[in-house]
Design a protein around this motif. Structure first.
Motif, short mmCIF file in Angstrom:
data_model
loop_
_atom_site.label_atom_id
_atom_site.label_comp_id
_atom_site.label_asym_id
_atom_site.label_seq_id
_atom_site.Cartn_x
_atom_site.Cartn_y
_atom_site.Cartn_z
N SER A 93 0.87 -1.07 0.07
CA SER A 93 0.11 0.02 -0.13
C SER A 93 0.77 1.19 0.00
CB SER A 93 -0.94 0.09 1.11
OG SER A 93 -1.83 -1.22 1.09
N LEU A 94 1.78 1.29 0.94
CA LEU A 94 2.88 2.50 0.95
C LEU A 94 3.47 2.67 -0.42
CD1 LEU A 94 3.91 2.20 4.57
CD2 LEU A 94 2.45 4.00 3.55
N PHE A 95 4.04 1.28 -1.00
CA PHE A 95 4.89 1.33 -2.14
C PHE A 95 3.98 2.14 -3.50
CE2 PHE A 95 6.37 -0.25 -6.29
CZ PHE A 95 7.63 0.22 -5.98
N LEU A 96 2.56 1.76 -3.32
CA LEU A 96 1.67 2.27 -4.26
C LEU A 96 1.44 3.64 -3.98
CD1 LEU A 96 -0.54 -0.85 -4.94
CD2 LEU A 96 1.39 0.04 -6.56
N LEU A 97 1.39 3.95 -2.85
CA LEU A 97 1.32 5.47 -2.67
C LEU A 97 2.28 6.36 -2.97
CD1 LEU A 97 -0.88 7.70 -1.18
CD2 LEU A 97 0.65 7.22 0.92
N PHE A 98 3.56 5.93 -2.57
CA PHE A 98 4.52 6.63 -2.80
C PHE A 98 5.01 6.66 -4.29
CE2 PHE A 98 5.36 6.20 1.76
CZ PHE A 98 5.24 7.53 2.23
N SER A 99 4.79 5.50 -5.04
CA SER A 99 4.82 5.34 -6.34
C SER A 99 4.01 6.23 -7.06
CB SER A 99 4.71 3.86 -6.79
OG SER A 99 5.76 3.24 -6.44
N ALA A 100 2.86 6.56 -6.76
CA ALA A 100 1.88 7.14 -7.17
C ALA A 100 2.32 8.69 -7.13
CB ALA A 100 0.39 7.17 -6.85
N ALA A 101 2.81 9.07 -6.12
CA ALA A 101 3.25 10.42 -5.98
C ALA A 101 4.58 10.66 -6.91
CB ALA A 101 3.67 10.63 -4.49
N PHE A 141 13.34 7.39 -3.27
CA PHE A 141 14.39 6.85 -2.48
C PHE A 141 13.99 7.14 -1.22
CE2 PHE A 141 18.52 7.52 -0.36
CZ PHE A 141 18.93 6.02 -0.49
N TRP A 142 14.05 8.44 -1.04
CA TRP A 142 13.64 9.10 0.45
C TRP A 142 12.46 8.24 1.20
CZ3 TRP A 142 9.08 11.28 2.02
CH2 TRP A 142 8.84 11.51 3.14
N SER A 143 11.36 8.28 0.38
CA SER A 143 10.08 7.54 0.91
C SER A 143 10.20 6.12 0.89
CB SER A 143 8.83 7.95 -0.01
OG SER A 143 9.03 7.55 -1.23
N TYR A 144 10.70 5.24 -0.02
CA TYR A 144 10.82 3.78 0.14
C TYR A 144 11.78 3.40 1.30
CZ TYR A 144 9.06 3.51 -4.71
OH TYR A 144 8.46 3.78 -5.86
N ARG A 145 12.91 4.15 1.65
CA ARG A 145 13.65 3.79 2.71
C ARG A 145 13.13 4.08 4.02
NH1 ARG A 145 18.11 6.11 4.94
NH2 ARG A 145 19.32 4.32 4.78
N SER A 146 12.45 5.33 4.09
CA SER A 146 11.98 6.01 5.17
C SER A 146 10.66 5.11 5.72
CB SER A 146 11.65 7.38 5.18
OG SER A 146 12.55 7.91 4.78
N TRP A 147 9.81 4.72 4.62
CA TRP A 147 8.49 4.36 5.08
C TRP A 147 8.05 2.86 4.59
CZ3 TRP A 147 6.22 7.08 8.69
CH2 TRP A 147 6.78 8.40 8.65
N VAL A 148 8.52 2.39 3.22
CA VAL A 148 8.12 1.25 2.62
C VAL A 148 9.01 0.17 3.21
CG1 VAL A 148 7.63 0.16 0.74
CG2 VAL A 148 7.26 2.59 0.86
#
Length: 180
Positions: A93-101, A141-148
Motif C-alpha cells: 500500500s505504501l509502495f503504491l502510494l509513494f509510487s503514485a506520488a 528513494f527517500w520515501s521507500y527507505r523511510s516508510w516502505v
C-alpha cells in the motif's frame, strides 16, 4: 532512539562508518534497480508513443506504471531483501502510494514542458521525461527507505550492541595502558 533520529551522537566512529558503508551499498543497489527501471521506463515510453500514437503524457504514465512494477520486484527481492517483510499489505500500500506520488512528479514535469511550453519533439519529450524521472527518483528513494522497506528493529539492536562492545573494548585498552 526515535525513528527520525540517526543516532550518530551515541555511536562510535566504527559504527558510524559501518552505517555510512551500508547507506552507500543501499544507494548502489537502489541505483542498479533504478537504472534498469529507467531503461524500462524510457523504452516502454518511446515504444508506446511511437507504436500507438497516444499523447505524450498518457504514453509516459503507461511506461511509469510498467517501471513501477519492475522496480517493486527489484527493490523487494534485491535492494531491500533483508528488510522487514512482515507487513506485506502495508508495504504494498505504501509502495503504491509513494509510487503514485513519484508518478505525479515525473509526469508533471513532462506535462508542464509539453502543454505549458509546447516542447513536444521526441528529443524534448525524452529530456523532460528523464528530468521528471530524476526528480521522482529522489522522492522515491527517500520515501521507500523511510516508510516502505523499513529496517528490521533487530538491525538497530545489533548496531547498538556492537557500539557498546566497541566502547567497552576501547575502555579495556585504555585501562590496560593506565595500569602498565
Amino acid at each position: 532512539m526515535g525513528s527520525g533520529s540517526t543516532g550518530l551522537k551515541s555511536r562510535s566512529p566504527g559504527a558510524v562508518r559501518r552505517q555510512f558503508d551500508q547507506l552507500i551499498r543501499e544507494v548502489a543497489k537502489f541505483g542498479a534497480v533504478g537504472g534498469a527501471g529507467l531503461l524500462v521506463n524510457l523504452l516502454v515510453f518511446n515504444l508506446v508513443r511511437h507504436v500507438t500514437g497516444l499523447q505524450v503524457v498518457r504514453a509516459s504514465v503507461i511506461a511509469t506504471v510498467v517501471a513501477i512494477v519492475f522496480n517493486y520486484i527489484g527493490f523487494r527481492y534485491f535492494t531491500y531483501r533483508d528488510r522487514d517483510k512482515s507487513g506485506s499489505t502495508r508495504e504494498m500500500s505504501l509502495f503504491l502510494l509513494f509510487s503514485a506520488a513519484g508518478l505525479v512528479i515525473e509526469n508533471g514535469v513532462l506535462y508542464i514542458a509539453t502543454y505549458g511550453f509546447g516542447w513536444d519533439t521526441p528529443l524534448q519529450s525524452n529530456v523532460f521525461k528523464f528530468l521528471g524521472i530524476g526528480l521522482g527518483t529522489l522522492f522515491r528513494f527517500w520515501s521507500y527507505r523511510s516508510w516502505v522497506f523499513r529496517a528490521l528493529p533487530a538491525g538497530e539492536a545489533v548496531a547498538g550492541a556492537e557500539s557498546i562492545l566497541e566502547a567497552a573494548e576501547r575502555q579495556r585498552r585504555q585501562d590496560q595502558r593506565v595500569h602498565r
